[in-house]
Write an enzyme that holds these catalytic residues in place. Structure first.
Site: not given
Length: 422
Positions: A62, A94, A151, A178, A231, A304
């Site tokens: 991210h 996101n 995600d 996700h 994840h 992540d």
């Protein structure tokens, strides 16, 4: 310019064991590998005692840009990546606005041209990440996305997800899921179990992840289409994915270093930097994740990497989920997987470079002549203590802060360019 890396342990993950030798780089590519290389007009770097491996490929990052640049931006995130030996990363959608339109893809890719490492973009599966209407996948692919994902949020509508998977397969874009049931997660701050009950903190049950995983696996099997599970953190998810693979389901998956290194016990101190989604689980889950890595059920290791400001992370119960991890991922793998004997160094490097590259359909050449000179040089024996203030990203919510890890990155080259030196 030519660069000659001398006397290194050349660790190509697709070979069984490291070989001591030289590596010659020129014009951003590897032009010579192995043995003793002699060249007069090259910058020579003595790599005695260092391992040279292909740069890591982190398929779950991210960068928070656009929209949340107080946490991280493309430049600082890539700086952190380089410091961790990551030379290619996939940034999640996101952001604000989400990566659901070509203009946002273009913004990221143009800004990334000045970054230290290679940035790939995951486009959103649904508009606004709301799970209600599919994005125009053709337009996103034409704009340059590498994969598709919502995600941070699951796509709960199975019909919509199935349609998105079918279109993505036509476009040859990987779908990253996700897996979560929000109704089960709602209000939870950590793993639901003995520690959450003892602390009086609302918990997130394993069933939230496992029900979401089952939905994705069922669709992949019914449609005969590939899917990637993000994840993985529970023993149930590992078991379901293992069983699905045995049945021939086209599923790949990843886990993150904190899931094979830490457990819910770390949350006793109520430190919000150790809160993420999915949460740290039990020792039983941690061992199941390690077994999944060893037997090939879990294909890849990603971080992540999720930066948040100190103000956001100040309160345990109200803080957002997420921790930074690109600068510690290789060391965590060496410390918790290689040193105890679960994986060889080559196996670890494969799960952190070759495997994610292949899942994302990115070119991967290892340490062979002609391959891109994307390299990490590290001392596999050096121990160091993680100091968040010494990290290179904007945010300091490091999941391994204060812990002593083994294996330290010394140099990172991306396209033959030195982008990090300790």
């Amino acid at each position: 310019m030519k660069i000659l890396l001398k006397n290194a342990k050349l660790a190509d993950p697709e070979r069984s064991s490291p070989q001591t030798g030289d590596l010659l780089l020129e014009d951003g590519r590897i032009v010579g590998a192995g043995g003793h290389i002699t060249v007069e007009d090259a910058e020579t770097v003595d790599c005695t005692g260092l391992t040279v491996a292909p740069g890591l490929v982190d398929m779950h990052v991210h960068l928070r840009d656009p929209g949340f640049t107080e946490k991280e931006d493309i430049q600082t995130g890539c700086r952190a990546a380089a410091a961790g030996g990551v030379t290619t990363l996939l940034c999640m959608p996101n952001t604000r606005p989400p990566v659901d339109e070509p203009d946002t893809v273009t913004y990221i890719l143009e800004k990334a041209q000045q970054a230290d490492v290679r940035v790939c973009v995951a486009g959103a599966l649904t508009m606004g990440l709301r799970g209600e209407k599919r994005t125009n996948q053709q337009m996103l692919r034409d704009a340059g996305v590498t994969a598709l994902s919502d995600d941070g949020r699951p796509v709960e509508n199975s019909r919509l997800l199935a349609q998105a998977m079918q279109q993505a397969a036509v476009l040859e874009l990987p779908v990253l899921c996700h897996c979560e049931v929000p109704e089960l997660t709602d209000g939870g701050k950590m793993n639901e179990g003995a520690v959450s009950r003892e602390l009086g903190v609302p918990g997130v049950p394993r069933a939230s992840e496992e029900c979401g995983t089952m939905q994705v696996l069922t669709l992949a099997e019914a449609l005969g289409l590939p899917v990637h599970v993000c994840h993985v953190s529970t023993k149930g998810s590992v078991a379901m994915i293992r069983s699905a693979k045995k049945r021939g389901v086209q599923v790949t998956c990843e886990t993150a270093p904190h899931y094979f290194a830490l457990t819910e016990e770390a949350l006793r101190q109520k430190d919000a930097d150790l809160r993420m989604s999915p949460p740290l689980r039990t020792e039983e889950d941690r061992r199941a994740v390690i077994t999944g890595l060893c037997d090939g059920t879990i294909d890849a290791i990603a971080t992540d990497h999720a930066p948040h400001t100190p103000a956001e992370k100040a309160d345990f119960l109200t803080a957002p989920n997420g921790a930074v991890g690109m600068e510690t991922s290789l060391a965590a793998g060496i410390t918790y997987l290689v040193e105890p004997g679960f994986l060889t160094l080559a196996q670890l490097l494969y799960k952190m470079s070759a495997a994610p590259a292949k899942i994302l359909r990115l070119p991967y050449g290892g340490l062979t002549p002609g391959a891109a000179a994307d390299l990490v040089l590290f001392d596999a024996n050096e121990s160091w203590t993680v100091n968040p203030e010494a990290l290179h990203g904007k945010s300091k919510n490091a999941v391994f802060k204060g812990l002593t890890l083994q294996g330290r990155v010394k140099r990172t080259y991306c396209g033959g360019r030195l982008v990090y030196q300790a």
